[in-house]
Write a protein that holds these residues in place. Structure first.
Motif: not given
Length: 151
Positions: A6-7, A12-15, A108-109, A147-149
């Protein structure tokens, strides 16, 4: 217990926040993990963008993370003994999301591996193919954070 990555910067699947991209400070996000299986002697991290034009793009490689470690701090400073690999920007360490403008959302995996060896025998700056080869037969568990960007 299942291994989890985690971060505090994104879910997860967040921006992914701009601070962690080429549009900001391009600083590695903090990461935390738990649930490593018995027999874990080190960890490795591979961060890739499969949505990059033409091929999967490598953003960050870390290996030989000590088994006692439970996190990487923001900025990507490594504990003693750990090494950065060479990313597809041509440098060792973190290179944040930087997709082409108007190319849609990229995934981004952050793939995290528990390994049964204390060191993979790679020098600093190893590329992804060498890391994958060295890890073969040594992976005890894997966790993924995406993560998404977009730009």
């Amino acid at each position: 217990m299942v291994m989890d990555l985690s971060s505090p910067a994104f879910s997860h699947n967040g921006q992914i926040p701009v601070e962690h991209t080429c549009d900001g400070a391009d600083r590695a996000p903090a990461l935390r993990w738990k649930g490593a299986p018995a027999g874990t002697r080190s960890f490795a991290l591979i961060v890739e963008d499969p949505d990059a034009p033409g091929r999967t793009f490598v953003h960050w490689l870390v290996y030989d993370l000590p088994a006692g470690a439970t996190q990487l701090s923001q900025g990507g400073a490594l504990p003693q003994g750990a090494k950065h690999g060479r990313n597809d920007f041509g440098r060792d360490g973190y290179g944040g999301p930087c997709p082409p403008r108007g190319h849609g959302v990229h995934h981004y995996h952050f793939s995290f591996y528990a390994l049964d060896v204390p060191r993979l025998g790679l020098p600093p700056g190893a590329p992804l193919p060498a890391l994958r080869h060295a890890m073969q037969g040594h992976v005890l568990a894997q966790a993924r954070l995406t993560g998404l960007y977009s730009r």
